[in-house]
Design a protein around this motif. Structure first.
Motif, short mmCIF file in Angstrom:
data_model
loop_
_atom_site.label_atom_id
_atom_site.label_comp_id
_atom_site.label_asym_id
_atom_site.label_seq_id
_atom_site.Cartn_x
_atom_site.Cartn_y
_atom_site.Cartn_z
N LEU A 1 27.71 0.45 -1.22
CA LEU A 1 26.68 0.43 -0.19
C LEU A 1 25.52 -0.48 -0.58
CD1 LEU A 1 26.57 4.21 0.83
CD2 LEU A 1 27.33 2.31 2.24
N LEU A 2 25.12 -0.41 -1.86
CA LEU A 2 24.01 -1.26 -2.30
C LEU A 2 24.38 -2.74 -2.25
CD1 LEU A 2 22.77 0.89 -5.33
CD2 LEU A 2 21.59 0.53 -3.16
N VAL A 3 25.62 -3.07 -2.60
CA VAL A 3 26.06 -4.47 -2.54
C VAL A 3 26.11 -4.96 -1.10
CG1 VAL A 3 28.03 -6.01 -2.91
CG2 VAL A 3 27.33 -4.43 -4.71
N VAL A 4 26.68 -4.13 -0.23
CA VAL A 4 26.80 -4.52 1.17
C VAL A 4 25.43 -4.66 1.82
CG1 VAL A 4 27.60 -3.75 3.44
CG2 VAL A 4 29.10 -3.55 1.46
N THR A 5 24.51 -3.74 1.50
CA THR A 5 23.18 -3.81 2.08
C THR A 5 22.41 -5.02 1.59
OG1 THR A 5 22.33 -2.36 0.33
CG2 THR A 5 22.96 -1.33 2.40
N GLY A 6 22.82 -5.60 0.46
CA GLY A 6 22.16 -6.81 -0.02
C GLY A 6 22.49 -8.04 0.80
N GLY A 7 23.55 -7.96 1.63
CA GLY A 7 23.90 -9.07 2.51
C GLY A 7 24.73 -10.13 1.79
N GLY A 8 25.33 -10.99 2.59
CA GLY A 8 26.09 -12.11 2.06
C GLY A 8 27.44 -11.75 1.47
N VAL A 9 27.94 -10.56 1.74
CA VAL A 9 29.23 -10.13 1.19
C VAL A 9 30.33 -10.50 2.19
CG1 VAL A 9 30.58 -8.19 0.34
CG2 VAL A 9 28.10 -8.23 0.00
N PRO A 10 31.34 -11.26 1.79
CA PRO A 10 32.42 -11.64 2.71
C PRO A 10 33.22 -10.43 3.14
CG PRO A 10 32.95 -12.30 0.46
CD PRO A 10 31.53 -11.85 0.44
N PRO A 11 33.83 -10.49 4.33
CA PRO A 11 34.61 -9.35 4.84
C PRO A 11 35.72 -8.90 3.89
CG PRO A 11 34.24 -10.96 6.58
CD PRO A 11 33.74 -11.59 5.31
N LEU A 12 36.35 -9.86 3.20
CA LEU A 12 37.42 -9.50 2.29
C LEU A 12 36.91 -8.61 1.16
CD1 LEU A 12 40.42 -9.89 1.73
CD2 LEU A 12 39.83 -11.88 0.31
N ALA A 13 35.71 -8.94 0.66
CA ALA A 13 35.12 -8.13 -0.41
C ALA A 13 34.75 -6.74 0.10
CB ALA A 13 33.88 -8.83 -0.97
N VAL A 14 34.23 -6.68 1.32
CA VAL A 14 33.91 -5.37 1.91
C VAL A 14 35.17 -4.52 2.03
CG1 VAL A 14 33.05 -4.18 3.96
CG2 VAL A 14 31.92 -6.26 3.16
N GLY A 15 36.26 -5.16 2.47
CA GLY A 15 37.53 -4.44 2.55
C GLY A 15 38.01 -3.95 1.21
N GLY A 16 37.80 -4.76 0.17
CA GLY A 16 38.17 -4.35 -1.18
C GLY A 16 37.39 -3.15 -1.65
N ILE A 17 36.09 -3.14 -1.33
CA ILE A 17 35.24 -2.00 -1.71
C ILE A 17 35.74 -0.72 -1.02
CG2 ILE A 17 32.93 -1.01 -1.49
CD1 ILE A 17 31.84 -3.87 -1.84
N VAL A 18 36.06 -0.85 0.27
CA VAL A 18 36.54 0.31 1.03
C VAL A 18 37.84 0.84 0.42
CG1 VAL A 18 37.44 1.07 3.26
CG2 VAL A 18 35.41 -0.39 3.16
N LEU A 19 38.73 -0.05 0.04
CA LEU A 19 40.01 0.37 -0.53
C LEU A 19 39.81 1.08 -1.87
CD1 LEU A 19 42.34 -2.68 0.27
CD2 LEU A 19 42.40 -0.40 1.29
N VAL A 20 38.91 0.55 -2.69
CA VAL A 20 38.65 1.17 -3.99
C VAL A 20 38.10 2.59 -3.81
CG1 VAL A 20 37.21 1.08 -6.06
CG2 VAL A 20 38.35 -0.99 -5.25
N VAL A 21 37.12 2.72 -2.92
CA VAL A 21 36.53 4.05 -2.68
C VAL A 21 37.58 5.00 -2.13
CG1 VAL A 21 34.82 5.33 -1.35
CG2 VAL A 21 34.21 3.12 -2.34
N ALA A 22 38.39 4.52 -1.19
CA ALA A 22 39.42 5.37 -0.59
C ALA A 22 40.46 5.80 -1.63
CB ALA A 22 40.10 4.64 0.57
N ALA A 23 40.84 4.89 -2.50
CA ALA A 23 41.84 5.21 -3.53
C ALA A 23 41.30 6.25 -4.50
CB ALA A 23 42.24 3.94 -4.28
N LEU A 24 40.05 6.09 -4.92
CA LEU A 24 39.44 7.06 -5.83
C LEU A 24 39.31 8.43 -5.17
CD1 LEU A 24 36.67 4.83 -7.46
CD2 LEU A 24 38.66 5.80 -8.62
N ALA A 25 38.90 8.43 -3.90
CA ALA A 25 38.75 9.69 -3.18
C ALA A 25 40.10 10.39 -3.04
CB ALA A 25 38.12 9.45 -1.81
#
Length: 472
Positions: free
Chosen positions: A227-251
């Motif tokens: 969330l902190l990285v995304v809120t900083g702006g400038g994050v490409p969609p692919l990276a956002v998708g990667g973050i979502v996958l990592v969080v989902a996998a851990l959960a």
């Protein structure tokens, strides 16, 4: 099965009142000092940048470190408090917080200060531990009131921190913005240790689910950092998708481990109880709405557009936002009484409907300072009411042995909702920027207020799952 858990908690005999007034006063003072220590950094950030010789991005790590640590520590502290007793774990936690405050107050550079802030982040775990203590020492109705008072004092401490940071830093030195609250924390902790009655462990013969602790911590760290990285702006969609996958996998891994654990860190059946999951959804919504308002209203005070905005100074903005802070404290104080008298569902429903009305009104009327001041104060008051209702409802809807973990998860969810709401608000304003002036257009603010109203309105669909009955 989830309904039976709630029913079991409801029919439990209330604990006799054993906590004396001095102990209550010490616990309240501790909450006040912790709230102060949490907010002193924000107004002093420019000064810290100059004194430590760092840029704004590096200084932002100070607040981020505290939030991340808090998100990790809160559920662990809540579970340990359920297992070993709230008082025992609270005292250990305050030793860490005090050490962090002392280290921060003498830090010669940013890395040492960040270590101190990491230790101070443990303060977020004090709230669920306080709720454990009041739940074990008071009847259900008294618990609801006490939770509101403790929450209000923590919020009041935040106001004090904002107000005293400047005078302490300028009159003495920046070191004292950490040292002064730490002195109060150490004193209050000593009084709590002496006067607070010991609460017996709830699960003496069970082991700690350390794999579950590790996976939940990793999930929360990944989520907060994402969330902190995304809120900083400038994050490409692919990276956002990667973050979502990592969080989902851990959960997913955490859920799998909890299902197999003999004594899981979080009883998954508890999370499926309507009173618990509905409180979690509502907490995210209300925290997001509050963060959106906290973005839009100061920005309207600051900008000076054609027919909108007031062009005020930072000092004036701070003064005009003060009524909202006071309203939030008052809401916490009376919220517990309202829940005790009318029930959590009635309080939450009324507050959500009022929030929708306030947001629609401010979307149409935002031309003068008094309109924004009143709207923000009213929204803060009803937001404080519903937050207190959710904490009180959850604390008394689960079994006493799960009070700490249930309320600590709500505290973490509130942090997540606030970060998400702030990001959404920033995106709305950025999308409505005028290409010539570079300022958000008035339509962007109107859209933002209406989006927040929609979020508040949608939350009404889950209010009906909260506990209806009024506890005496």
């Amino acid at each position: 099965m989830s309904t039976s858990l709630v029913a079991q908690a409801t029919i439990e005999e209330p604990a006799p009142t054993r906590m004396g007034r001095p102990a209550i006063g010490a616990l309240g003072t501790l909450a006040l000092a912790l709230g102060t220590l949490q907010t002193v950094v924000d107004p002093a950030r420019p000064l810290l940048e100059r004194e430590l010789g760092v840029d704004s991005a590096a200084a932002a790590l100070i607040a981020s470190t505290l939030l991340i640590t808090g998100a990790i520590v809160a559920p662990i502290a809540g579970k340990l408090g359920d297992r070993y007793g709230g008082k025992r774990v609270l005292l250990v936690l305050m030793v860490l917080v005090s050490a962090g405050g002392v280290l921060s107050s003498v830090a010669p550079n940013l890395p040492v200060l960040l270590v101190g802030q990491t230790l101070q982040g443990a303060m977020i775990g004090a709230l669920p531990l306080s709720f454990i203590l009041v739940r074990k020492n008071f009847s259900t109705g008294q618990t609801q009131v006490a939770i509101g008072v403790v929450s209000a004092l923590f919020t009041a401490g935040g106001i004090i921190g904002t107000l005293v940071a400047g005078p302490l830093a300028e009159g003495l030195s920046w070191n004292w913005i950490f040292a002064a609250p730490t002195i109060v924390i150490i004193t209050a902790t000593a009084v709590v240790s002496r006067l607070m009655p010991d609460d017996p462990p709830s699960e003496q013969d069970t082991t700690i689910d350390w794999p579950g602790v590790a996976l939940l911590s990793a999930t929360l760290v990944a989520l907060m950092l994402g969330l902190l990285v995304v809120t900083g702006g400038g994050v490409p969609p692919l990276a956002v998708g990667g973050i979502v996958l990592v969080v989902a996998a851990l959960a997913a891994a955490w859920v799998a481990v909890e299902r197999r654990a003999v004594a899981p860190m979080v009883e998954l059946r508890m999370l499926t109880a309507p009173a618990v999951w509905s409180a979690a959804v509502l907490t995210i919504a209300i925290a997001a709405v509050s963060a959106m308002l906290q973005t839009y209203v100061p920005k309207l005070f600051e900008v000076s557009g054609d027919g909108y905005g007031l062009g005020l100074s930072t000092t004036d903005i701070g003064l005009f936002m003060m009524p909202a802070s006071i309203a939030g404290v008052l809401a916490g104080s009376v919220g517990g009484l309202a829940v005790r008298r009318y029930g959590a569902r009635a309080v939450a429903t009324t507050s959500a409907v009022a929030t929708v009305g306030i947001l629609v009104a401010v979307a149409a009327l935002h031309d003068t300072a008094w309109q924004l001041i009143i709207a923000r104060a009213l929204a803060a008051f009803v937001g404080g009411l519903i937050t207190t209702a959710l904490l009180a409802s959850t604390a008394t809807a689960v079994a006493a042995k799960d009070t700490g973990i249930a309320t600590s998860l709500l505290v973490v969810i509130r942090l997540i909702g606030a970060v998400a709401g702030g990001q959404a608000a920033g995106s709305v304003l950025d999308a409505g920027n005028d290409p010539v002036s570079g300022m958000p257009a008035e339509s962007a603010f109107v859209t933002g207020f209406l989006v927040a109203a929609l979020v508040a309105a949608l939350s009404l669909f889950v209010v009906r799952h909260l506990k209806k009955e009024v506890q005496s």
